[in-house]
Design a protein around this motif. Sequence first.
Motif, PDB file in Angstrom:
ATOM      1  N   ASP A   8      -0.269 -74.999  37.116  1.00 28.50           N
ATOM      2  CA  ASP A   8      -0.410 -76.051  37.187  1.00 28.50           C
ATOM      3  C   ASP A   8       0.957 -76.769  37.644  1.00 28.50           C
ATOM      4  N   ASP A  55      -3.944 -78.564  40.623  1.00 29.03           N
ATOM      5  CA  ASP A  55      -3.124 -79.827  40.258  1.00 29.03           C
ATOM      6  C   ASP A  55      -1.578 -79.434  40.868  1.00 29.03           C
ATOM      7  N   ASN A  85      -8.575 -81.191  38.724  1.00 27.88           N
ATOM      8  CA  ASN A  85      -8.576 -82.508  39.285  1.00 27.88           C
ATOM      9  C   ASN A  85      -7.930 -83.729  39.146  1.00 27.88           C
ATOM     10  N   HIS A  86      -7.029 -83.195  39.725  1.00 22.46           N
ATOM     11  CA  HIS A  86      -5.954 -84.292  39.739  1.00 22.46           C
ATOM     12  C   HIS A  86      -5.804 -84.122  41.347  1.00 22.46           C
ATOM     13  N   HIS A 168      -9.876 -72.886  38.244  1.00 23.70           N
ATOM     14  CA  HIS A 168      -8.699 -74.126  37.900  1.00 23.70           C
ATOM     15  C   HIS A 168      -9.364 -74.660  36.413  1.00 23.70           C
ATOM     16  N   HIS A 216      -5.659 -75.691  34.646  1.00 20.94           N
ATOM     17  CA  HIS A 216      -5.756 -76.727  32.951  1.00 20.94           C
ATOM     18  C   HIS A 216      -5.195 -76.983  32.347  1.00 20.94           C
TER      19      HIS A 216
END
Length: 266
Positions: A8, A55, A85-86, A168, A216
Amino acid sequence: MRIAVLGDLHFIAPDDPFKKIHSRRKHFAQAWPSAQRIFAKIRDAAPDLVISLGDLVDYYSKENRDFALELLGEIQCPWFVTPGNHDFETYSAQLGSTPTKCMSASDCEETATAAWAERGIELQNRLIDAGDTGILLVNSACSTVSDGTREWLNDMLPQHPRNILFTHTPLDQPEIRSLILNQNPKRNLKKYVQSGAPWVYEDCIRGQVEQAFFGHLHFADALKLNGTHMYFRGLSIMAAGREYDRMGEAMILDIDNHSTPSILTC
Ligand SMILES: [Fe+2]
């Protein structure tokens, strides 16, 4: 083939408009120069390919997206990303008040995917053909997999004698749940494993994937599960403060040579 695996990154661009978020998330907003150090080391290591485990940005904005692409360009190597997700979550500007965050990456997935595609970045499931090895990038950003992923995996996995998975969110297996809770008993497993698709390992991955890489979690660990070497990768930035006060790192993987992957640090 040698692959550099990035964890990330959570880039926040200096010109991103949501300034209130920059101070609240300064452990990430101030971290991007450390990524430039690790990118220079990757460039010197001259891998054939870079794969990001997602991410790339702390939240989607046009400025964060463009900043991430500019920094990744410094590696001077082809790169691919499987989304986190980000990369989907975003803020909406509200006049005279603090920006409001979309609560769920799934609320923003369609819009953000289209916005990344405007710059040529594809986030859907993909197979990269690397000779006798299939490199599978699977979208698990929303703690589940996309519709059609079961059929897609069942089509893709037999195409090569060996396969490597990049995604991820870690697979939802009891051994992985235990590994995460051993690091932090408070982790919400609904979010930190693929809780929306607990069938992925048993129905598709088991016995068919030699190595699997996950982001993650923001910590590095490893596990061997029924012949699959699983690598949980830490941040690839040095994010000072809070629980993130750890060295950022990237992994160099030689898929033609079964030696232990090597680690580069920020
Ligand atoms: Fe994430």
